[in-house]
Design a protein around this motif. Structure first.
Motif, PDB file in Angstrom:
ATOM      1  N   SER A 236       1.089  -2.200 -11.677  1.00 49.13           N
ATOM      2  CA  SER A 236       0.564  -1.014 -12.670  1.00 49.13           C
ATOM      3  C   SER A 236       0.399  -1.868 -14.827  1.00 49.13           C
ATOM      4  O   SER A 236      -0.459  -1.020 -15.021  1.00 49.13           O
ATOM      5  CB  SER A 236       0.511   0.397 -12.411  1.00 49.13           C
ATOM      6  N   GLY A 237       0.840  -2.871 -14.665  1.00 43.74           N
ATOM      7  CA  GLY A 237       1.133  -2.772 -16.287  1.00 43.74           C
ATOM      8  C   GLY A 237       2.073  -2.284 -17.225  1.00 43.74           C
ATOM      9  O   GLY A 237       2.530  -2.375 -18.260  1.00 43.74           O
ATOM     10  N   ARG A 238       3.403  -1.493 -16.824  1.00 37.68           N
ATOM     11  CA  ARG A 238       3.743  -0.586 -17.983  1.00 37.68           C
ATOM     12  C   ARG A 238       4.422  -1.096 -18.306  1.00 37.68           C
ATOM     13  O   ARG A 238       4.462  -1.139 -19.931  1.00 37.68           O
ATOM     14  CB  ARG A 238       4.168   0.216 -16.516  1.00 37.68           C
ATOM     15  N   MET A 239       5.513  -2.123 -18.038  1.00 40.15           N
ATOM     16  CA  MET A 239       6.140  -2.524 -18.905  1.00 40.15           C
ATOM     17  C   MET A 239       5.591  -3.952 -19.296  1.00 40.15           C
ATOM     18  O   MET A 239       5.703  -4.105 -20.443  1.00 40.15           O
ATOM     19  CB  MET A 239       6.913  -3.299 -17.632  1.00 40.15           C
ATOM     20  N   THR A 240       4.138  -4.405 -19.127  1.00 40.87           N
ATOM     21  CA  THR A 240       3.699  -5.323 -19.629  1.00 40.87           C
ATOM     22  C   THR A 240       2.971  -4.763 -20.994  1.00 40.87           C
ATOM     23  O   THR A 240       3.014  -5.158 -21.372  1.00 40.87           O
ATOM     24  CB  THR A 240       2.412  -5.784 -18.834  1.00 40.87           C
TER      25      THR A 240
ATOM     26  N   VAL B  72      -0.798 -10.597 -14.446  1.00 41.75           N
ATOM     27  CA  VAL B  72      -0.912 -11.222 -12.911  1.00 41.75           C
ATOM     28  C   VAL B  72      -0.006 -10.345 -11.526  1.00 41.75           C
ATOM     29  O   VAL B  72       1.068  -9.892 -11.467  1.00 41.75           O
ATOM     30  CB  VAL B  72      -0.937 -12.703 -12.256  1.00 41.75           C
ATOM     31  N   ASP B  73      -0.063  -9.743 -10.664  1.00 43.14           N
ATOM     32  CA  ASP B  73       0.023  -8.952  -9.377  1.00 43.14           C
ATOM     33  C   ASP B  73      -1.325  -9.174  -8.381  1.00 43.14           C
ATOM     34  O   ASP B  73      -2.577  -9.295  -8.478  1.00 43.14           O
ATOM     35  CB  ASP B  73       0.008  -7.905  -9.640  1.00 43.14           C
ATOM     36  N   VAL B  74      -0.899  -9.351  -6.510  1.00 46.17           N
ATOM     37  CA  VAL B  74      -1.763  -9.056  -5.918  1.00 46.17           C
ATOM     38  C   VAL B  74      -2.005  -8.169  -5.354  1.00 46.17           C
ATOM     39  O   VAL B  74      -3.094  -7.855  -4.709  1.00 46.17           O
ATOM     40  CB  VAL B  74      -0.600  -9.975  -4.985  1.00 46.17           C
ATOM     41  N   TYR B  75      -1.467  -6.837  -6.029  1.00 48.30           N
ATOM     42  CA  TYR B  75      -1.875  -5.674  -5.490  1.00 48.30           C
ATOM     43  C   TYR B  75      -2.746  -4.878  -6.224  1.00 48.30           C
ATOM     44  O   TYR B  75      -2.882  -4.893  -7.207  1.00 48.30           O
ATOM     45  CB  TYR B  75      -0.825  -4.921  -5.932  1.00 48.30           C
ATOM     46  N   SER B  76      -4.051  -5.427  -5.913  1.00 46.86           N
ATOM     47  CA  SER B  76      -5.685  -5.093  -6.770  1.00 46.86           C
ATOM     48  C   SER B  76      -5.607  -3.601  -6.970  1.00 46.86           C
ATOM     49  O   SER B  76      -5.943  -3.135  -8.499  1.00 46.86           O
ATOM     50  CB  SER B  76      -6.494  -5.117  -5.745  1.00 46.86           C
ATOM     51  N   LYS B  77      -5.209  -2.668  -6.195  1.00 47.23           N
ATOM     52  CA  LYS B  77      -5.268  -1.451  -6.851  1.00 47.23           C
ATOM     53  C   LYS B  77      -4.657  -1.301  -7.857  1.00 47.23           C
ATOM     54  O   LYS B  77      -4.757  -0.243  -9.186  1.00 47.23           O
ATOM     55  CB  LYS B  77      -4.891  -0.424  -5.752  1.00 47.23           C
ATOM     56  N   ALA B  78      -3.016  -1.822  -7.942  1.00 46.60           N
ATOM     57  CA  ALA B  78      -2.347  -1.854  -9.524  1.00 46.60           C
ATOM     58  C   ALA B  78      -3.027  -2.534 -10.188  1.00 46.60           C
ATOM     59  O   ALA B  78      -3.016  -1.360 -11.924  1.00 46.60           O
ATOM     60  CB  ALA B  78      -0.889  -2.585  -9.066  1.00 46.60           C
ATOM     61  N   ILE B  79      -3.370  -3.460 -10.256  1.00 55.30           N
ATOM     62  CA  ILE B  79      -3.715  -4.410 -11.464  1.00 55.30           C
ATOM     63  C   ILE B  79      -5.399  -3.265 -11.157  1.00 55.30           C
ATOM     64  O   ILE B  79      -5.222  -3.082 -13.243  1.00 55.30           O
ATOM     65  CB  ILE B  79      -4.477  -5.515 -10.808  1.00 55.30           C
TER      66      ILE B  79
ATOM     67  N   ALA C 289       0.770  -0.585   0.057  1.00 55.42           N
ATOM     68  CA  ALA C 289       0.328  -0.102  -0.025  1.00 55.42           C
ATOM     69  C   ALA C 289       0.666   1.461  -0.423  1.00 55.42           C
ATOM     70  O   ALA C 289       0.229   2.355  -0.246  1.00 55.42           O
ATOM     71  CB  ALA C 289      -0.899  -0.095   1.360  1.00 55.42           C
ATOM     72  N   GLN C 290       1.685   1.268   0.097  1.00 59.47           N
ATOM     73  CA  GLN C 290       3.360   2.056   0.097  1.00 59.47           C
ATOM     74  C   GLN C 290       3.367   2.845  -0.906  1.00 59.47           C
ATOM     75  O   GLN C 290       3.431   3.948  -1.201  1.00 59.47           O
ATOM     76  CB  GLN C 290       4.492   2.096   0.848  1.00 59.47           C
ATOM     77  N   VAL C 291       3.429   1.887  -1.940  1.00 59.36           N
ATOM     78  CA  VAL C 291       3.724   2.267  -3.485  1.00 59.36           C
ATOM     79  C   VAL C 291       2.399   3.198  -4.013  1.00 59.36           C
ATOM     80  O   VAL C 291       1.466   1.964  -4.262  1.00 59.36           O
ATOM     81  CB  VAL C 291       4.022   1.241  -3.349  1.00 59.36           C
ATOM     82  N   PRO C 292       2.490   4.115  -5.010  1.00 59.84           N
ATOM     83  CA  PRO C 292       0.902   4.269  -5.514  1.00 59.84           C
ATOM     84  C   PRO C 292       0.874   3.462  -7.312  1.00 59.84           C
ATOM     85  O   PRO C 292       1.982   3.183  -7.587  1.00 59.84           O
ATOM     86  CB  PRO C 292       1.621   5.646  -6.201  1.00 59.84           C
ATOM     87  N   PRO C 293      -0.394   3.145  -6.882  1.00 57.22           N
ATOM     88  CA  PRO C 293      -0.446   2.207  -8.522  1.00 57.22           C
ATOM     89  C   PRO C 293       0.120   2.748  -9.604  1.00 57.22           C
ATOM     90  O   PRO C 293       0.180   2.277 -10.063  1.00 57.22           O
ATOM     91  CB  PRO C 293      -2.453   2.455  -8.399  1.00 57.22           C
ATOM     92  N   ASP C 294       0.398   4.096  -9.799  1.00 57.41           N
ATOM     93  CA  ASP C 294       0.565   4.310 -10.724  1.00 57.41           C
ATOM     94  C   ASP C 294       2.262   4.525 -10.393  1.00 57.41           C
ATOM     95  O   ASP C 294       2.473   6.068 -11.627  1.00 57.41           O
ATOM     96  CB  ASP C 294      -0.734   5.708 -11.544  1.00 57.41           C
ATOM     97  N   TYR C 295       2.875   4.664  -9.391  1.00 58.75           N
ATOM     98  CA  TYR C 295       4.260   4.687  -9.334  1.00 58.75           C
ATOM     99  C   TYR C 295       5.223   4.734 -10.467  1.00 58.75           C
ATOM    100  O   TYR C 295       5.882   5.187 -10.214  1.00 58.75           O
ATOM    101  CB  TYR C 295       4.501   3.826  -8.479  1.00 58.75           C
ATOM    102  N   TYR C 296       5.539   3.290 -11.639  1.00 60.20           N
ATOM    103  CA  TYR C 296       5.675   2.973 -12.671  1.00 60.20           C
ATOM    104  C   TYR C 296       5.823   4.602 -13.421  1.00 60.20           C
ATOM    105  O   TYR C 296       6.418   5.140 -14.344  1.00 60.20           O
ATOM    106  CB  TYR C 296       5.774   2.094 -12.856  1.00 60.20           C
ATOM    107  N   GLN C 297       4.436   4.420 -13.510  1.00 58.13           N
ATOM    108  CA  GLN C 297       4.340   5.585 -14.521  1.00 58.13           C
ATOM    109  C   GLN C 297       4.528   6.960 -14.474  1.00 58.13           C
ATOM    110  O   GLN C 297       5.033   7.589 -15.188  1.00 58.13           O
ATOM    111  CB  GLN C 297       2.424   5.077 -15.720  1.00 58.13           C
TER     112      GLN C 297
END
Length: 212
Positions: free
Chosen positions: A59-63, A78-85, A12-20
């Protein structure tokens, strides 16, 4: 060993759009992730892939970048972090995103002809179990790329500084800070066969090409 509650707090520390956001705003992050994609292109010669799985896709940036390299392939993240998904689903509708625990992937045996697992294995509870799951869902002639930091001195210095500055959101996230030799042993223990071991990012990243 951290509990699931503690892990969810770390995620939860990592924002869903962290990579973007981070990659577009930070030169060092952009360099790091650009090198990851260049390495992937170098390691995967085939361009006729049909099904690709990204394990720990966030959050799928590299995907999404992988989908540009292999535009004809069906890609699942796939990822366990639902907000990022959820962020990935909203922004990359051409990719299938699933909330799933990589310790037990929700796919049949021998489903994918390429599996990528980038900088994820050090964040999981049981690395060997996840490597065995990757082996299970890999097609008989398929390949997987398992990549993470190499654990060399340069990376350890950079990571120590990063965690205390711009990368504070990652504090406590490395459950298994492998050195590359330890990751190699875990891969072999899982029953996967190593075809190639490749260093990039001035030796700070290691990528293993593996098969069943």
């Amino acid at each position: 060993m951290k509990t699931k509650k503690e892990l969810k707090k770390i995620w939860a520390q990592v924002p869903p759009d962290y990579y973007q956001k981070g990659i577009s705003e930070n030169f060092l992050r952009k360099y790091w992730h650009t090198q990851k994609l260049l390495t992937l292109k170098k390691l995967v010669a085939k361009n006729d892939l049909k099904k690709i799985l990204d394990v720990g896709c966030a959050s799928g940036r590299m995907t999404n970048e992988i989908s540009k390299i292999f535009p004809k392939a069906k890609i699942t993240g796939v990822d366990v972090y639902s907000k990022a998904i959820n962020f990935g689903r909203h922004n990359y509708s051409h990719i299938k995103f699933l909330v799933a625990d990589a310790h037990k992937l929700p796919f049949k045996d021998k489903t994918f002809d390429l599996i990528v697992c980038y900088e994820t294995i050090e964040h999981v509870i049981k690395p060997t179990q996840i490597l065995r799951e990757i082996k299970r869902v890999m097609d008989g002639s398929g390949r997987a790329i398992i990549a993470m930091d190499s654990g060399n001195l340069m990376f350890r210095i950079v990571w120590w500084i990063w965690e205390k500055t711009a990368g504070k959101v990652w504090q406590g996230a490395h459950l298994h800070p492998f050195k590359h030799e330890e990751l190699e042993n875990a891969i072999k223990k899982s029953g996967l066969k190593i075809l190639k071991k490749h260093f990039s990012h001035f030796g700070m990243e290691v990528s293993f090409v593996v098969r069943r």
